[in-house]
Scaffold this active site. Structure first.
Site, short mmCIF file in Angstrom:
data_model
loop_
_atom_site.label_atom_id
_atom_site.label_comp_id
_atom_site.label_asym_id
_atom_site.label_seq_id
_atom_site.Cartn_x
_atom_site.Cartn_y
_atom_site.Cartn_z
N PRO A 79 0.82 -1.21 0.00
CA PRO A 79 0.00 0.00 0.00
C PRO A 79 0.87 1.27 0.00
O PRO A 79 1.85 1.34 0.75
CB PRO A 79 -0.83 -0.10 1.29
CG PRO A 79 -0.34 -1.29 2.03
CD PRO A 79 0.61 -2.07 1.17
N ALA A 80 0.52 2.24 -0.86
CA ALA A 80 1.32 3.47 -0.98
C ALA A 80 1.14 4.33 0.28
O ALA A 80 0.07 4.33 0.89
CB ALA A 80 0.88 4.25 -2.20
N GLY A 83 4.17 3.56 5.03
CA GLY A 83 5.34 3.33 5.89
C GLY A 83 5.97 1.98 5.62
O GLY A 83 6.83 1.53 6.38
N LEU A 84 5.55 1.30 4.55
CA LEU A 84 6.03 -0.06 4.27
C LEU A 84 6.96 -0.11 3.06
O LEU A 84 7.16 -1.16 2.46
CB LEU A 84 4.83 -1.00 4.08
CG LEU A 84 3.91 -1.08 5.31
CD1 LEU A 84 2.66 -1.90 4.99
CD2 LEU A 84 4.63 -1.67 6.52
N SER A 87 7.62 3.49 -1.91
CA SER A 87 8.41 4.36 -2.81
C SER A 87 9.83 3.83 -2.95
O SER A 87 10.43 3.90 -4.03
CB SER A 87 8.41 5.81 -2.33
OG SER A 87 9.06 5.93 -1.11
N ALA A 88 10.37 3.24 -1.88
CA ALA A 88 11.73 2.66 -1.99
C ALA A 88 11.71 1.45 -2.91
O ALA A 88 12.61 1.28 -3.74
CB ALA A 88 12.24 2.28 -0.60
N ALA A 89 10.69 0.59 -2.77
CA ALA A 89 10.61 -0.61 -3.63
C ALA A 89 10.41 -0.20 -5.08
O ALA A 89 10.92 -0.84 -6.00
CB ALA A 89 9.49 -1.52 -3.15
N ASP A 130 15.54 2.54 3.78
CA ASP A 130 14.47 1.88 3.01
C ASP A 130 15.02 1.29 1.71
O ASP A 130 14.76 0.13 1.38
CB ASP A 130 13.35 2.88 2.68
CG ASP A 130 12.60 3.35 3.92
OD1 ASP A 130 13.05 3.04 5.04
OD2 ASP A 130 11.57 4.02 3.77
C1 MEV Z 1 10.97 5.87 6.60
O1 MEV Z 1 10.72 4.47 6.38
C2 MEV Z 1 12.04 6.04 7.61
C3 MEV Z 1 12.47 7.46 7.98
O2 MEV Z 1 13.51 7.25 8.94
C4 MEV Z 1 12.99 8.24 6.79
C5 MEV Z 1 14.30 7.72 6.24
O3 MEV Z 1 15.01 6.99 6.91
O4 MEV Z 1 14.59 8.10 5.09
C6 MEV Z 1 11.37 8.26 8.65
#
Ligand code: MEV
Length: 308
Positions: A79-80, A83-84, A87-89, A130
């Protein structure tokens, strides 16, 4: 055509503090983002023109790689804004696919650096936690004891040493609040708080210390201790102002059936995680309190590339 996929991730310890070079631990999970790229007449994303406003990560990557003739297709079950690591994936799978298409190096280190560069440019201040997790898979420590291991990345006076981390067998339940939270503004809020306030500065350092202690407990398979530290980590993140009532509600609902629970990622909405032996009860409690739960599988592969 080249297709690459990368896993999502959860941060077990140390989010936000890791932005300032403190220690963190992140773990890949069994949800993935897949990206296919092929030469075409123009740049498109899922059949539509690519715009900076709507697709900043893809737009940045295409510019960076000097591409004006690429058809990009994506599919994801992460899910966008949760926090999972969606965007990094995305950045990792796109970088891997485009690098393979162009015949560039697809070493993990090069993909991780490339993807971090995009996160940093689009999101503002960020750490490579991430993007490194989504590249390597499994579990990683950032600036753990002894540092060394996989690769190091530096930016803006900070250095992050990425190492493979031993992850004990754990049952983790994710609870998604359904609230979309962008990472950039939350990181910026913490930065301002930390810069102006010595108390916030100390809290950030304490979060880093928790992560360091967490790595030690992981090596000892101390599930009870890991859970207690997770809850402590959540309290400190709440003091920093990145939790919210929905996240606190889900953490409190999970705690009676868990070793520990905390928000994961940037906060402000997004998701929480609980470490438990009673996943059914935790899922039920999360659902009852308005969240969407799912049980996570760890020990996941990182980026995978297929030439078709
Ligand atoms: C996001 O998953 C984690 C943060 O620490 C940002 C980052 O590390 O780039 C909030």
């Amino acid at each position: 055509m080249v297709t690459a996929s990368a896993p999502g991730k959860f941060i077990l310890f140390g989010e936000h503090a890791v932005v300032y070079g403190k220690t963190a631990v992140a773990v890949a999970m069994d949800r993935r983002f897949a990206c296919s790229v092929a030469y075409s007449d123009e740049n498109t994303l899922n059949g539509k023109p690519v715009s900076f406003e709507k697709h900043p990560y893809i737009y940045h990557m295409l510019q960076k790689h000097g591409m004006d003739n690429t058809a990009v297709d994506t599919v994801s079950d992460i899910p966008a804004g949760s926090g999972l690591g969606s965007s990094a994936a995305l950045s990792v799978s796109f970088s891997a696919a485009i690098r393979a298409l162009k015949g560039m190096s697809t070493e993990e280190k090069d993909i991780a650096e490339d993807a971090f560069d995009t996160e940093y440019s689009v999101q503002g201040r960020a750490s490579p936690a991430d993007t490194s997790t989504c590249t390597h898979g499994s579990g990683i420590s950032i600036n753990g004891p002894g540092n060394g291991g996989l690769w190091s990345i530096s930016r803006n006076g900070n250095v992050w040493h990425i190492a493979d981390a031993y992850v004990p067998e754990m049952t983790i339940v994710v609870g998604h609040t359904g609230i979309h939270a962008a990472t950039g503004p939350l990181v910026e809020r913490v930065r301002k708080f930390r810069d102006k306030n010595g108390f916030a500065y100390d809290i950030v350092n304490e979060i880093g210390d928790i992560a360091l202690h967490g790595i030690d407990l992981m090596r000892k398979n101390d599930i009870t201790g890991i859970g207690e530290l997770m809850t402590k980590n959540h309290k400190l993140l709440s003091i920093l102002g990145v939790s919210c009532s929905e996240l606190n509600k889900l953490v409190n609902a999970a705690l009676p059936y868990s070793y520990g629970a905390k928000l994961t990622g940037a906060g402000g909405g997004g998701s929480m995680i609980a470490l438990t032996d009673e996943p059914d009860k935790v899922c039920e409690a999360i659902s009852k309190h308005g969240g969407t739960p799912f049980v996570v599988k760890t020990a996941q592969p990182g980026v995978v590339i297929k030439n078709i």
